[in-house]
Design a protein around this motif. Sequence first.
Motif, PDB file in Angstrom:
ATOM      1  N   GLY A 101     -26.322  -4.683 112.426  1.00 19.54           N
ATOM      2  CA  GLY A 101     -25.501  -3.479 112.429  1.00 19.54           C
ATOM      3  C   GLY A 101     -25.276  -2.895 111.052  1.00 19.54           C
ATOM      4  N   VAL A 102     -26.297  -3.044 110.168  1.00 20.48           N
ATOM      5  CA  VAL A 102     -26.214  -2.509 108.808  1.00 20.48           C
ATOM      6  C   VAL A 102     -27.416  -1.609 108.567  1.00 20.48           C
ATOM      7  CG1 VAL A 102     -24.942  -4.527 107.962  1.00 20.48           C
ATOM      8  CG2 VAL A 102     -27.462  -4.487 107.816  1.00 20.48           C
ATOM      9  N   PRO A 103     -27.377  -0.775 107.511  1.00 20.79           N
ATOM     10  CA  PRO A 103     -28.526   0.100 107.228  1.00 20.79           C
ATOM     11  C   PRO A 103     -29.790  -0.680 106.890  1.00 20.79           C
ATOM     12  CG  PRO A 103     -26.564   0.845 106.060  1.00 20.79           C
ATOM     13  CD  PRO A 103     -26.238  -0.503 106.600  1.00 20.79           C
ATOM     14  N   ALA A 104     -30.929  -0.127 107.302  1.00 23.73           N
ATOM     15  CA  ALA A 104     -32.234  -0.651 106.904  1.00 23.73           C
ATOM     16  C   ALA A 104     -32.708   0.144 105.697  1.00 23.73           C
ATOM     17  CB  ALA A 104     -33.235  -0.522 108.051  1.00 23.73           C
ATOM     18  N   ALA A 105     -32.955  -0.545 104.601  1.00 19.58           N
ATOM     19  CA  ALA A 105     -33.330   0.128 103.356  1.00 19.58           C
ATOM     20  C   ALA A 105     -34.719  -0.302 102.909  1.00 19.58           C
ATOM     21  CB  ALA A 105     -32.311  -0.173 102.265  1.00 19.58           C
ATOM     22  N   LEU A 106     -35.276   0.497 102.020  1.00 20.51           N
ATOM     23  CA  LEU A 106     -36.522   0.134 101.352  1.00 20.51           C
ATOM     24  C   LEU A 106     -36.350   0.430  99.875  1.00 20.51           C
ATOM     25  CD1 LEU A 106     -40.161   0.680 102.389  1.00 20.51           C
ATOM     26  CD2 LEU A 106     -39.444   1.403 100.132  1.00 20.51           C
TER      27      LEU A 106
ATOM     28  N   SER B 108     -45.605  -4.468 109.022  1.00 17.71           N
ATOM     29  CA  SER B 108     -45.046  -5.739 109.493  1.00 17.71           C
ATOM     30  C   SER B 108     -43.838  -6.151 108.661  1.00 17.71           C
ATOM     31  CB  SER B 108     -46.125  -6.832 109.461  1.00 17.71           C
ATOM     32  OG  SER B 108     -46.505  -7.146 108.136  1.00 17.71           O
ATOM     33  N   VAL B 109     -43.836  -5.820 107.374  1.00 16.61           N
ATOM     34  CA  VAL B 109     -42.680  -6.102 106.512  1.00 16.61           C
ATOM     35  C   VAL B 109     -41.524  -5.177 106.884  1.00 16.61           C
ATOM     36  CG1 VAL B 109     -41.838  -6.137 104.129  1.00 16.61           C
ATOM     37  CG2 VAL B 109     -44.177  -6.882 104.634  1.00 16.61           C
ATOM     38  N   LEU B 110     -41.823  -3.888 107.000  1.00 15.76           N
ATOM     39  CA  LEU B 110     -40.776  -2.906 107.271  1.00 15.76           C
ATOM     40  C   LEU B 110     -40.158  -3.101 108.648  1.00 15.76           C
ATOM     41  CD1 LEU B 110     -42.478   0.284 105.794  1.00 15.76           C
ATOM     42  CD2 LEU B 110     -40.761  -1.165 104.738  1.00 15.76           C
ATOM     43  N   SER B 111     -40.971  -3.402 109.647  1.00 13.73           N
ATOM     44  CA  SER B 111     -40.436  -3.573 110.998  1.00 13.73           C
ATOM     45  C   SER B 111     -39.495  -4.769 111.066  1.00 13.73           C
ATOM     46  CB  SER B 111     -41.575  -3.731 112.012  1.00 13.73           C
ATOM     47  OG  SER B 111     -42.346  -4.885 111.745  1.00 13.73           O
ATOM     48  N   THR B 112     -39.786  -5.790 110.265  1.00 16.72           N
ATOM     49  CA  THR B 112     -38.889  -6.949 110.219  1.00 16.72           C
ATOM     50  C   THR B 112     -37.549  -6.556 109.618  1.00 16.72           C
ATOM     51  OG1 THR B 112     -40.745  -8.498 110.012  1.00 16.72           O
ATOM     52  CG2 THR B 112     -38.567  -9.282 109.309  1.00 16.72           C
TER      53      THR B 112
END
Length: 317
Positions: A51-56, A38-42
């Motif tokens: 329109g930017v990268p999704a990072a962890l 749920s955190v990552l999907s947000t």
Amino acid sequence: MKVVSLSYPISSELKQQLGQPQIAAIGQFDGLHLGHASVLSTAVRLAREEGVPAALITFYPHPKDVIRKGSYEGYLTPQPDKEALLADMGIDILYVVEFNEALSKVSPEAFFTDVLLPLELKTAVVGFDFRFGHKGQGDADMLAELGKGAMKVITIPPFLMSGEKVGSSSIRTALKTGQLSDANRWLGRHYRIRGSVIHGEKRGRLIGFPTANLELAESYVVPALGVYAVFAQIPGENRRIPGVMNVGVKPTFHEGITKPVFEVHLFDYEADLYGQMLTVDLVSYIRKEHKFESVDELVEWINRDAAEARTILSESE
């Protein structure tokens, strides 16, 4: 997915290379369970909208493994497993921060200034129980205060199933106590281990049930001793092979063994597996391990276990 290894302090050159508008989830995320999802999907959704990268941003080794705080034995998702899962979850950049004694003493303010700020995060997405900095002094509210004018902070509430919070600690406890169905439900998938096939005592072959003895590739959470219905995957074969696995100390034949042995019997499979890396999904917990009075009694129970596993797995396909 791009994987970037970081160590503290981050060099000026590396800061210049990494800095770009991006949205990042921050946390340990051992298990990558439904609460973590749920955190990552947000974070992924917001990144796509912007329109930017999704990072962890995560940490390895686990902080508890370094500072020896509490009981921490093994990982639900060791780093290689985590990377494979994250790539399928839409993460574009994975920052793996080396956690060591030096980093454990860094204040929340210094961590924000020296690690997060140079990454130019537009938004940080964290769980409700997020902590950072020396002795976990920082929380989501402090991060939001530190980020004022530089980045937004979104805090995701607890993920509940049947009114119960999904968490890594609960999953660990469920695995260790034989509540595999609960662990799998909270993970949102079957608990998975990987290991290379090594030579064992070859006793299974003599009693009609040849087994692949696994040497685990990582430090996994060891589930409850006993018998499991499993699916196994073998490199180069695009299919799941049903089987039955025993996790135990083989009390019928030995005394005094403390390190569990992982033995997998694959149904209707006869190829040589020595040296192969098996990926094993634990589908159902069949029974506890116990000592039998004779080999004949053991064989009788193995036949029962195999029949039950076949039934369970046929219904799972």
